[in-house]
Write a protein that holds these residues in place. Structure first.
Motif, PDB file in Angstrom:
ATOM      1  N   CYS A   1      -6.942  25.141  34.719  1.00 23.34           N
ATOM      2  CA  CYS A   1      -5.893  24.113  34.861  1.00 23.34           C
ATOM      3  C   CYS A   1      -5.622  23.831  36.329  1.00 23.34           C
ATOM      4  O   CYS A   1      -5.528  22.672  36.750  1.00 23.34           O
ATOM      5  N   CYS A   2      -5.483  24.917  37.092  1.00 21.68           N
ATOM      6  CA  CYS A   2      -5.223  24.769  38.528  1.00 21.68           C
ATOM      7  C   CYS A   2      -6.350  23.994  39.201  1.00 21.68           C
ATOM      8  O   CYS A   2      -6.102  23.128  40.057  1.00 21.68           O
ATOM      9  N   LEU A   3      -7.569  24.316  38.833  1.00 18.84           N
ATOM     10  CA  LEU A   3      -8.734  23.655  39.427  1.00 18.84           C
ATOM     11  C   LEU A   3      -8.695  22.149  39.171  1.00 18.84           C
ATOM     12  O   LEU A   3      -8.949  21.338  40.074  1.00 18.84           O
ATOM     13  N   VAL A   4      -8.358  21.771  37.950  1.00 19.57           N
ATOM     14  CA  VAL A   4      -8.283  20.349  37.588  1.00 19.57           C
ATOM     15  C   VAL A   4      -7.152  19.656  38.351  1.00 19.57           C
ATOM     16  O   VAL A   4      -7.336  18.569  38.916  1.00 19.57           O
ATOM     17  N   PHE A   5      -5.972  20.271  38.367  1.00 17.76           N
ATOM     18  CA  PHE A   5      -4.831  19.663  39.048  1.00 17.76           C
ATOM     19  C   PHE A   5      -5.072  19.528  40.551  1.00 17.76           C
ATOM     20  O   PHE A   5      -4.712  18.519  41.160  1.00 17.76           O
ATOM     21  N   LEU A   6      -5.690  20.545  41.155  1.00 21.51           N
ATOM     22  CA  LEU A   6      -5.932  20.518  42.601  1.00 21.51           C
ATOM     23  C   LEU A   6      -7.011  19.509  42.990  1.00 21.51           C
ATOM     24  O   LEU A   6      -7.032  19.031  44.133  1.00 21.51           O
TER      25      LEU A   6
ATOM     26  N   VAL B   1      -0.450  24.561  30.349  1.00 22.95           N
ATOM     27  CA  VAL B   1      -0.727  23.472  31.302  1.00 22.95           C
ATOM     28  C   VAL B   1       0.416  23.274  32.307  1.00 22.95           C
ATOM     29  O   VAL B   1       0.164  23.190  33.519  1.00 22.95           O
ATOM     30  N   PRO B   2       1.701  23.226  31.877  1.00 22.85           N
ATOM     31  CA  PRO B   2       2.785  23.114  32.871  1.00 22.85           C
ATOM     32  C   PRO B   2       2.828  24.286  33.843  1.00 22.85           C
ATOM     33  O   PRO B   2       3.084  24.109  35.040  1.00 22.85           O
ATOM     34  N   ILE B   3       2.568  25.501  33.331  1.00 20.23           N
ATOM     35  CA  ILE B   3       2.546  26.691  34.188  1.00 20.23           C
ATOM     36  C   ILE B   3       1.392  26.598  35.182  1.00 20.23           C
ATOM     37  O   ILE B   3       1.532  26.955  36.355  1.00 20.23           O
ATOM     38  N   GLY B   4       0.242  26.099  34.722  1.00 20.27           N
ATOM     39  CA  GLY B   4      -0.904  25.905  35.609  1.00 20.27           C
ATOM     40  C   GLY B   4      -0.614  24.895  36.710  1.00 20.27           C
ATOM     41  O   GLY B   4      -1.021  25.069  37.864  1.00 20.27           O
ATOM     42  N   LEU B   5       0.106  23.812  36.352  1.00 21.26           N
ATOM     43  CA  LEU B   5       0.479  22.802  37.349  1.00 21.26           C
ATOM     44  C   LEU B   5       1.369  23.410  38.428  1.00 21.26           C
ATOM     45  O   LEU B   5       1.139  23.216  39.634  1.00 21.26           O
ATOM     46  N   LEU B   6       2.381  24.154  38.007  1.00 21.36           N
ATOM     47  CA  LEU B   6       3.303  24.778  38.963  1.00 21.36           C
ATOM     48  C   LEU B   6       2.581  25.808  39.836  1.00 21.36           C
ATOM     49  O   LEU B   6       2.840  25.906  41.036  1.00 21.36           O
ATOM     50  N   TYR B   7       1.666  26.551  39.237  1.00 21.56           N
ATOM     51  CA  TYR B   7       0.914  27.566  39.974  1.00 21.56           C
ATOM     52  C   TYR B   7       0.026  26.917  41.036  1.00 21.56           C
ATOM     53  O   TYR B   7      -0.062  27.406  42.172  1.00 21.56           O
ATOM     54  N   SER B   8      -0.625  25.812  40.675  1.00 23.31           N
ATOM     55  CA  SER B   8      -1.497  25.117  41.630  1.00 23.31           C
ATOM     56  C   SER B   8      -0.685  24.578  42.804  1.00 23.31           C
ATOM     57  O   SER B   8      -1.113  24.676  43.964  1.00 23.31           O
ATOM     58  N   LEU B   9       0.494  24.020  42.527  1.00 23.19           N
ATOM     59  CA  LEU B   9       1.351  23.506  43.595  1.00 23.19           C
ATOM     60  C   LEU B   9       1.853  24.638  44.491  1.00 23.19           C
ATOM     61  O   LEU B   9       1.885  24.509  45.722  1.00 23.19           O
TER      62      LEU B   9
ATOM     63  N   VAL C   1       8.052  28.367  47.306  1.00 23.13           N
ATOM     64  CA  VAL C   1       8.991  29.308  46.676  1.00 23.13           C
ATOM     65  C   VAL C   1       9.623  28.680  45.437  1.00 23.13           C
ATOM     66  O   VAL C   1       9.736  29.318  44.384  1.00 23.13           O
ATOM     67  N   ALA C   2      10.018  27.411  45.547  1.00 25.99           N
ATOM     68  CA  ALA C   2      10.660  26.715  44.418  1.00 25.99           C
ATOM     69  C   ALA C   2       9.701  26.583  43.239  1.00 25.99           C
ATOM     70  O   ALA C   2      10.082  26.845  42.076  1.00 25.99           O
ATOM     71  N   PHE C   3       8.451  26.189  43.505  1.00 22.84           N
ATOM     72  CA  PHE C   3       7.472  26.033  42.425  1.00 22.84           C
ATOM     73  C   PHE C   3       7.130  27.379  41.788  1.00 22.84           C
ATOM     74  O   PHE C   3       7.001  27.477  40.562  1.00 22.84           O
ATOM     75  N   GLU C   4       6.982  28.414  42.609  1.00 21.07           N
ATOM     76  CA  GLU C   4       6.654  29.741  42.076  1.00 21.07           C
ATOM     77  C   GLU C   4       7.806  30.299  41.246  1.00 21.07           C
ATOM     78  O   GLU C   4       7.586  30.893  40.181  1.00 21.07           O
ATOM     79  N   ALA C   5       9.023  30.108  41.710  1.00 21.24           N
ATOM     80  CA  ALA C   5      10.191  30.591  40.951  1.00 21.24           C
ATOM     81  C   ALA C   5      10.296  29.863  39.611  1.00 21.24           C
ATOM     82  O   ALA C   5      10.579  30.488  38.572  1.00 21.24           O
ATOM     83  N   THR C   6      10.065  28.549  39.619  1.00 19.49           N
ATOM     84  CA  THR C   6      10.099  27.779  38.376  1.00 19.49           C
ATOM     85  C   THR C   6       9.008  28.256  37.420  1.00 19.49           C
ATOM     86  O   THR C   6       9.226  28.377  36.206  1.00 19.49           O
ATOM     87  N   ARG C   7       7.835  28.559  37.957  1.00 16.38           N
ATOM     88  CA  ARG C   7       6.733  29.071  37.136  1.00 16.38           C
ATOM     89  C   ARG C   7       7.115  30.392  36.469  1.00 16.38           C
ATOM     90  O   ARG C   7       6.879  30.593  35.278  1.00 16.38           O
ATOM     91  N   LEU C   8       7.729  31.291  37.240  1.00 20.35           N
ATOM     92  CA  LEU C   8       8.101  32.597  36.697  1.00 20.35           C
ATOM     93  C   LEU C   8       9.132  32.460  35.577  1.00 20.35           C
ATOM     94  O   LEU C   8       9.065  33.168  34.567  1.00 20.35           O
ATOM     95  N   VAL C   9      10.089  31.551  35.765  1.00 25.19           N
ATOM     96  CA  VAL C   9      11.109  31.340  34.734  1.00 25.19           C
ATOM     97  C   VAL C   9      10.488  30.696  33.490  1.00 25.19           C
ATOM     98  O   VAL C   9      10.792  31.088  32.352  1.00 25.19           O
TER      99      VAL C   9
END
Length: 346
Positions: free
Chosen positions: A208-213, A90-98, A175-183
């Motif tokens: 998850c992305c669909l719900v967050f978006l 879920v946290p990874i999905g949130l970061l990916y959606s952002l 870039v910041a959200f994607e980098a955080t997701r990768l880590v």
């Protein structure tokens, strides 16, 4: 001769396959970027709704992944508990959606060429966040390299003919959200022995992305779409665009699985230069000499970073082989000693 010829033929086949995977990934990545720009740019297709476009992608990918995993059984689902899903996926999905929302939004404000120049900051963001989260160790030499990349991007931004502060802010956020997701993928999933291929990744993460978006979509874009009653949903445009986005995920899996993540990084640099050239020659975006000079500095920094990563991987592989060889010799020594003890007269 026959054995050597067979070996040469096998090596040649692997080289051809590797270049084929690289070409497919570059083509699909190139296509998705240009296609998204075409849809979202007010001077082209003029449908400036990045959240809606991202939701269409996620809905399409979720549906197709569900069919492939749950109905056709093409891919086995990952064994996962509810707790792991909530605390990791879920946290990874949130970061990916952002990340997707902000990166798609930048196509409204910035040129394709300048967006690619800003994306050169990805290694800087990944390394910095890795250090903050104690996933990477701080090294002065690496940080100096990161600063050179940042300086190059700053020069490129200074030379941008159509600089838009809001667009730059959106891209830096992406870039910041994607980098955080990768880590976090390394921290939350890899540490638990969970690995996703692109289909299972979309199967678990896309919903998850669909719900967050859907939350910002209801607030920001739904009222605007409701007012635009004349809009006709073009199934060909959005269907092919979504399919390209899904195919790109599969291409990433092929490229990384059959070659390496480092190969994708190097191929990404080639893709960026191609996109800059395409943006300048076909879309007629303005690319200034200062743009190119700054991006050239950033490019050299990224190239050095990739080279350092390659050398580190080679050293790690050599160390692993040395350990295996030492273990083998130790086992042979023990075996020889045991044989001598069992010999008559020993």
């Amino acid at each position: 001769m026959g054995k050597g010829g067979a070996l040469s033929e096998g090596v040649l086949k692997n080289i051809i396959l590797s270049y084929t995977y690289v070409a497919i990934w570059i083509f699909l990545s190139f296509t998705v970027i240009i296609y998204n720009k075409y849809i979202l740019d007010r001077k082209m297709y003029n449908w400036p709704y990045p959240i809606s476009l991202t939701m269409i992608h996620m809905g399409f990918c979720s549906s197709l992944a569900y069919i492939l995993v749950s109905i056709l059984k093409v891919v086995e689902p990952v064994q996962m508990t509810r707790d792991v899903y909530i605390t990791s996926v879920v946290p990874i999905g949130l970061l990916y959606s952002l990340s997707l929302w902000l990166s798609n939004s930048t196509y409204i404000y910035l040129s394709v060429s300048f967006i690619q120049m800003l994306k050169a900051l990805m290694p800087v963001a990944v390394y910095s966040i890795g250090v903050l989260l104690k996933k990477e160790s701080f090294k002065a030499k690496t940080m100096t390299n990161m600063l050179s990349i940042s300086a190059g991007v700053a020069v490129a931004a200074y030379g941008e003919a159509h600089f838009n502060a809001w667009g730059v802010t959106l891209q830096l956020g992406a870039v910041a959200f994607e980098a955080t997701r990768l880590v976090l993928i390394q921290i939350l999933l890899s540490s638990k022995g969970i690995t996703f291929n692109p289909i299972t990744s979309l199967y678990y993460v896309s919903p998850c992305c669909l719900v967050f978006l859907s939350v910002p979509w209801m607030i920001v874009e739904y009222p605007l779409l409701s007012e635009a009653s004349s809009f006709h949903f073009d199934y060909v445009i959005f269907g092919t665009n979504s399919f390209c986005a899904f195919a790109l995920n599969l291409a990433v899996f092929l490229l990384v699985g059959k070659t390496s993540a480092l190969t994708m990084n190097v191929a990404g640099v080639v893709k960026d230069w191609l996109l800059i050239a395409f943006s300048w020659s076909v879309i007629k975006d303005t690319v200034t000499p200062i743009n190119l000079f700054g991006y050239g500095i950033a490019f050299l920094g990224v190239a050095y970073y990739n080279h350092a990563k390659l050398q580190a991987l080679k050293a790690k592989e050599a160390e692993r082989k040395a350990d295996n060889e030492s273990g083998r010799l130790l086992d042979e020594s023990k075996s020889d000693n045991a044989t001598k003890k069992n010999e008559p007269g020993s």
